[in-house]
Design an enzyme around this catalytic site. Structure first.
Site, PDB file in Angstrom:
ATOM      1  N   LYS A  37     -15.683 -17.649  36.481  1.00 32.16           N
ATOM      2  CA  LYS A  37     -15.812 -18.418  35.475  1.00 32.16           C
ATOM      3  C   LYS A  37     -14.361 -18.477  34.654  1.00 32.16           C
ATOM      4  O   LYS A  37     -13.997 -19.655  34.412  1.00 32.16           O
ATOM      5  CB  LYS A  37     -16.815 -17.781  34.635  1.00 32.16           C
ATOM      6  CG  LYS A  37     -18.022 -18.776  34.259  1.00 32.16           C
ATOM      7  CD  LYS A  37     -18.965 -19.511  35.024  1.00 32.16           C
ATOM      8  CE  LYS A  37     -18.533 -20.126  36.266  1.00 32.16           C
ATOM      9  NZ  LYS A  37     -19.912 -20.377  36.843  1.00 32.16           N
ATOM     10  N   CYS A  70     -16.000 -36.745  45.956  1.00 33.10           N
ATOM     11  CA  CYS A  70     -16.047 -38.075  45.798  1.00 33.10           C
ATOM     12  C   CYS A  70     -17.480 -38.363  45.893  1.00 33.10           C
ATOM     13  O   CYS A  70     -18.312 -38.088  46.198  1.00 33.10           O
ATOM     14  CB  CYS A  70     -15.441 -38.325  47.101  1.00 33.10           C
ATOM     15  SG  CYS A  70     -13.720 -37.916  47.548  1.00 33.10           S
ATOM     16  N   GLU A 121     -18.786 -13.150  39.150  1.00 30.21           N
ATOM     17  CA  GLU A 121     -18.984 -14.518  38.376  1.00 30.21           C
ATOM     18  C   GLU A 121     -18.309 -14.524  37.153  1.00 30.21           C
ATOM     19  O   GLU A 121     -17.681 -15.494  36.796  1.00 30.21           O
ATOM     20  CB  GLU A 121     -20.633 -14.498  38.328  1.00 30.21           C
ATOM     21  CG  GLU A 121     -20.939 -15.638  37.375  1.00 30.21           C
ATOM     22  CD  GLU A 121     -20.809 -16.942  38.147  1.00 30.21           C
ATOM     23  OE1 GLU A 121     -20.139 -17.392  38.912  1.00 30.21           O
ATOM     24  OE2 GLU A 121     -20.849 -17.825  37.022  1.00 30.21           O
ATOM     25  N   GLU A 132     -11.573 -20.500  36.761  1.00 31.16           N
ATOM     26  CA  GLU A 132     -11.929 -21.808  37.324  1.00 31.16           C
ATOM     27  C   GLU A 132     -11.746 -22.671  35.926  1.00 31.16           C
ATOM     28  O   GLU A 132     -11.160 -23.825  35.975  1.00 31.16           O
ATOM     29  CB  GLU A 132     -13.229 -22.116  37.824  1.00 31.16           C
ATOM     30  CG  GLU A 132     -14.490 -22.031  37.019  1.00 31.16           C
ATOM     31  CD  GLU A 132     -15.676 -22.150  37.871  1.00 31.16           C
ATOM     32  OE1 GLU A 132     -15.659 -23.252  38.651  1.00 31.16           O
ATOM     33  OE2 GLU A 132     -16.611 -21.518  37.781  1.00 31.16           O
ATOM     34  N   TRP A 175     -11.909 -37.035  45.031  1.00 30.91           N
ATOM     35  CA  TRP A 175     -11.526 -35.617  44.928  1.00 30.91           C
ATOM     36  C   TRP A 175     -10.724 -35.508  46.082  1.00 30.91           C
ATOM     37  O   TRP A 175     -11.039 -35.330  47.251  1.00 30.91           O
ATOM     38  CB  TRP A 175     -12.593 -34.468  44.914  1.00 30.91           C
ATOM     39  CG  TRP A 175     -12.211 -33.088  45.073  1.00 30.91           C
ATOM     40  CD1 TRP A 175     -11.910 -32.331  43.762  1.00 30.91           C
ATOM     41  CD2 TRP A 175     -11.921 -32.243  46.193  1.00 30.91           C
ATOM     42  NE1 TRP A 175     -11.463 -31.195  44.029  1.00 30.91           N
ATOM     43  CE2 TRP A 175     -11.475 -30.972  45.512  1.00 30.91           C
ATOM     44  CE3 TRP A 175     -11.923 -32.326  47.319  1.00 30.91           C
ATOM     45  CZ2 TRP A 175     -11.023 -29.849  46.286  1.00 30.91           C
ATOM     46  CZ3 TRP A 175     -11.667 -31.318  48.010  1.00 30.91           C
ATOM     47  CH2 TRP A 175     -11.273 -30.123  47.674  1.00 30.91           C
ATOM     48  N   ARG A 219     -18.031 -35.367  40.815  1.00 29.41           N
ATOM     49  CA  ARG A 219     -18.144 -35.346  42.262  1.00 29.41           C
ATOM     50  C   ARG A 219     -16.572 -35.252  42.481  1.00 29.41           C
ATOM     51  O   ARG A 219     -16.001 -34.603  43.755  1.00 29.41           O
ATOM     52  CB  ARG A 219     -18.629 -36.083  42.988  1.00 29.41           C
ATOM     53  CG  ARG A 219     -20.142 -36.297  42.809  1.00 29.41           C
ATOM     54  CD  ARG A 219     -20.734 -37.411  43.762  1.00 29.41           C
ATOM     55  NE  ARG A 219     -20.677 -37.014  44.999  1.00 29.41           N
ATOM     56  CZ  ARG A 219     -21.513 -36.312  45.961  1.00 29.41           C
ATOM     57  NH1 ARG A 219     -22.789 -36.033  45.036  1.00 29.41           N
ATOM     58  NH2 ARG A 219     -21.588 -36.122  47.052  1.00 29.41           N
ATOM     59  N   HIS A 233      -9.254   2.124  45.154  1.00 30.89           N
ATOM     60  CA  HIS A 233      -8.770   2.017  46.489  1.00 30.89           C
ATOM     61  C   HIS A 233      -7.747   0.879  46.801  1.00 30.89           C
ATOM     62  O   HIS A 233      -7.488   0.388  47.991  1.00 30.89           O
ATOM     63  CB  HIS A 233     -10.007   1.740  47.437  1.00 30.89           C
ATOM     64  CG  HIS A 233     -11.042   2.688  47.457  1.00 30.89           C
ATOM     65  ND1 HIS A 233     -11.079   3.908  47.983  1.00 30.89           N
ATOM     66  CD2 HIS A 233     -12.157   2.929  46.871  1.00 30.89           C
ATOM     67  CE1 HIS A 233     -11.983   4.736  47.923  1.00 30.89           C
ATOM     68  NE2 HIS A 233     -12.670   4.002  47.084  1.00 30.89           N
ATOM     69  N   LYS A 292     -17.802 -30.928  41.574  1.00 30.67           N
ATOM     70  CA  LYS A 292     -18.900 -29.931  41.253  1.00 30.67           C
ATOM     71  C   LYS A 292     -19.932 -29.974  42.521  1.00 30.67           C
ATOM     72  O   LYS A 292     -20.487 -29.127  42.864  1.00 30.67           O
ATOM     73  CB  LYS A 292     -19.952 -31.025  40.393  1.00 30.67           C
ATOM     74  CG  LYS A 292     -21.327 -30.190  40.268  1.00 30.67           C
ATOM     75  CD  LYS A 292     -21.260 -29.714  38.611  1.00 30.67           C
ATOM     76  CE  LYS A 292     -22.358 -28.898  38.218  1.00 30.67           C
ATOM     77  NZ  LYS A 292     -22.070 -27.477  38.132  1.00 30.67           N
ATOM     78  N   ASN A 340     -16.671 -40.976  51.218  1.00 33.48           N
ATOM     79  CA  ASN A 340     -16.928 -39.475  50.931  1.00 33.48           C
ATOM     80  C   ASN A 340     -17.123 -38.667  52.194  1.00 33.48           C
ATOM     81  O   ASN A 340     -17.701 -38.873  53.195  1.00 33.48           O
ATOM     82  CB  ASN A 340     -17.931 -39.340  50.151  1.00 33.48           C
ATOM     83  CG  ASN A 340     -18.621 -38.042  49.820  1.00 33.48           C
ATOM     84  OD1 ASN A 340     -17.673 -37.032  49.800  1.00 33.48           O
ATOM     85  ND2 ASN A 340     -19.550 -37.797  49.620  1.00 33.48           N
ATOM     86  N   GLY A 341     -16.080 -37.739  52.310  1.00 30.99           N
ATOM     87  CA  GLY A 341     -16.019 -36.932  53.551  1.00 30.99           C
ATOM     88  C   GLY A 341     -14.659 -36.721  54.178  1.00 30.99           C
ATOM     89  O   GLY A 341     -13.269 -37.031  53.458  1.00 30.99           O
TER      90      GLY A 341
END
Ligand code: F6R
Length: 604
Positions: A480, A2, A476, A483, A74, A27, A499, A599, A98-99
């Site tokens: 990537k 946000c 990673e 997402e 967001w 954001r 396993h 982000k 925001n929060g």
């Protein structure tokens, strides 16, 4: 997560608020809105989806006002639709937030006589202020008292219809800066939002709140005592980052890596004397243990660093995901150094971990890209990565710069703790110096990887395997891919697959194996064969020597340039980034702003 922006001045603010929102869109981008005070009347426009939706709304139905607040969302509480989009209005009051207000259900209950129109936690704030105004409190007292009733994390901007020349704002847990102008004052979630408006910024501290008019600002602390906060001069109004010739910011940022890694290195090594060059405040001989805490991609950089610090500097290293760290009440050994790794420097959980350690008396460092961020300001030592603004939501250049900085820190630790000789230090620094060149060479595989990504993009699920420092790069690579392409993917330590997860391998399941020709090569290749013999389609990412030994086992082969073992994970990263990128492009997803993501994650 946000983004909020506000302007109180003497000219129309709408266009500049929208421009600020565009700078904050990273954001969150599931809805946006803007509210102004026009002749003492609150008016707003909101739209679901990205900011271009709001622009379209404004072009049909414009807004004029000299004070206004705006928001890009967001979603946390309530689905992303127009009704839940900010600003929220209740009676005289408009709010952007925001929060997360953790006690919003209790507050809603207490104010059940009021008409709530959204599913958000934020709406209780506008009701609360309006309720207190209705009881005869002044706007200042109503705002201050409302803050006392809230639990959770917030940055707010509030406007009130009877007070057209004022913005009320507050910060606790979520970032907020004030901008000082001539006959105008501003609020914004970060320096980037305010960059075109002001070069004089004031970063509010935890619990601070403020009242802005066009000519003045007054800041109060947690105890409502008027306080002064320092003005930071930022180097003036950078243009919004542009994609230039590139189709996406992510692609541009991947291509910047030879340069950004070089910039990171310039901070931490002396390339003429081939030694590490550390900030004076950081002396590794004071510590026996390192605690590295981060989230997501940054945490994979931390996991890679664990190998480096252990092998090079003989230091015990704890790496943890920030959201888990403080809730498990970690035992903090004496002589520990805490390092927060964060591109944004604002991630709520990482920040909370930093504060936890600081309170416990542990020395703290923050390895960040944004040097004006809360972590950089609160840590004992701020360590820059200098990767420049990263706009693509999926982190690329920040990750390789985090790896580079952590690698250099490990060399510095080995040097000051005398676990490596000066010759070994020179060798490791030399390897680091070669990194930008090797990354540049790896980027030349772009077209080959693009072709391979075509087949890869048909997969429903993929696996990434690595050993040693390649293991976090496998994590990673999988992150990537998921997402930005929305293909399910998992990264595993290659030895771990048998396993359990190997049960998922069937005919044609793509498995990406990261195996440079190092001391663990043969073991990784054995694991490759275990999955190949169960029908997996193998994409082998290796180097020329590795290819010589194992190319016959691969359905697809990516041959990276030969790199020293020490920096090989940075080089391998380029291949997994390109693979995820081209897969997503083939699938036609929104690469720079993938669904459901934001982000800067400023909520827990
Ligand atoms: C993934 C990604 C995220 C971030 C994570 C931490 O591509 O970008 O996993 O790495 O949200 O963010 P920072 O580094 O800002 O603390």
């Amino acid at each position: 997560m946000c983004g909020i922006i506000g302007i109180v001045g003497k000219q129309n603010v709408t266009e500049r608020l929208v421009d600020g929102l565009k700078r904050l869109e990273y954001r969150g981008y599931d809805s946006s809105g803007i509210a102004v005070l026009n002749d003492g009347k609150l008016e707003r426009r909101r739209a679901e989806g990205k900011i271009k939706g709001l622009e379209a709304r404004l072009s049909q139905d414009s807004l004029d006002g000299q004070a206004g607040i705006a928001h890009t969302r967001w979603a946390t509480h309530g689905i992303p639709n127009e009704t839940n989009a900010h600003p929220h209005f209740s009676g005289r009051v408009g709010v952007v937030h925001n929060g997360i207000i953790e006690n919003f259900l209790d507050l809603r209950q207490e104010m059940s006589h009021r008409n709530f129109t959204s599913e958000t936690d934020t709406e209780v704030v506008s009701h609360l202020v309006d309720e207190l105004l209705g009881q005869g409190l002044t706007p200042k007292d109503a705002f201050a008292l409302s803050l006392k009733k809230l639990k959770g994390a917030y940055a707010f901007g509030v406007i009130i219809d009877e007070h057209p020349d004022h913005i009320y704002c507050a910060r606790a847990g979520s970032p907020l800066a004030l901008g000082v102008g001539d006959d105008e004052m501003y609020i914004g979630s970060d320096a980037m939002a305010l960059a075109q408006l002001s070069t004089k910024l004031i970063y509010l501290e935890e619990g601070d709140w403020a009242i802005l008019t066009p000519e003045s600002y007054v800041i109060y602390d947690l105890n409502d005592k008027e306080v002064e906060r320092p003005i930071t001069i930022i180097s003036g109004g950078p243009a919004m980052a542009e994609k230039g010739q590139y189709r996406h910011f992510m692609l541009k940022e991947m291509y910047e890596q030879p340069e950004t890694i070089g910039r990171t290195l310039a901070n931490y090594i002396d390339e003429y004397r081939l030694v590490s060059n550390m900030p004076e405040a950081l002396d590794f001989s004071e510590f026996d243990r390192v605690i590295i805490i981060a989230c997501g991609t940054a945490c994979y950089a931390a996991m890679t660093a664990k190998y480096w610090f252990e092998q090079i500097a003989g230091m015990a290293v704890d790496v943890d995901i920030a959201s888990e760290f403080r809730y498990r009440k970690p035992v903090l050994a004496k002589r520990s150094l805490f390092i927060a790794v964060s591109q944004s420097g604002e991630t709520a959980d990482t920040l909370a971990a930093l504060r936890y350690c600081k309170e416990a008396g542990v020395k703290t460092a923050a390895l960040v890209n944004v040097m004006t961020s809360t972590m950089a300001r609160e840590a004992d030592i701020a360590l820059p990565i200098n990767a420049g603004p990263e706009i693509g939501v999926a982190s690329t250049k920040a990750f390789t710069s985090q790896l580079t900085a952590l690698a250099a820190l490990a060399v510095a630790a080995g040097t000051s703790r005398k676990t490596i000789s000066s010759e070994q230090q020179n060798e490791l620094v030399k390897a680091l110096i070669h990194t930008p060149r090797l990354v540049k060479q790896s980027l030349r595989l772009d077209a080959d990887i693009e072709k391979m990504a075509f087949e890869f993009s048909k997969a429903k699920s993929a696996f990434y395997l690595g050993r040693g420092t390649q293991t976090p790069i496998a994590f990673e690579g999988a992150l990537k891919l998921k997402e930005i392409s929305y293909i399910h993917a998992e990264g595993y330590a290659a030895g771990e697959l048998k396993h359990g997860p190997i049960a998922l391998i069937e005919d044609g399941t793509p498995v990406v194996v990261l195996a440079p020709f190092d001391g663990l090569f043969e073991k990784t290749i054995s694991n490759l064969q275990e999955v190949a013999s169960r029908g997996a389609r193998i994409m082998l990412i290796t180097d020329p020597e590795g290819a010589e030994h194992a190319s016959s086992l691969a359905d697809d082969l990516i041959v990276l340039p030969k790199a020293a073992d020490f920096i090989a994970p940075i080089v391998t990263t380029i291949a997994v980034q390109l693979l995820a990128y081209h897969t997503a492009v083939h699938l036609g997803t929104d690469v720079d702003q993938p669904r459901n993501l934001a982000k800067s994650v400023t909520v827990e």
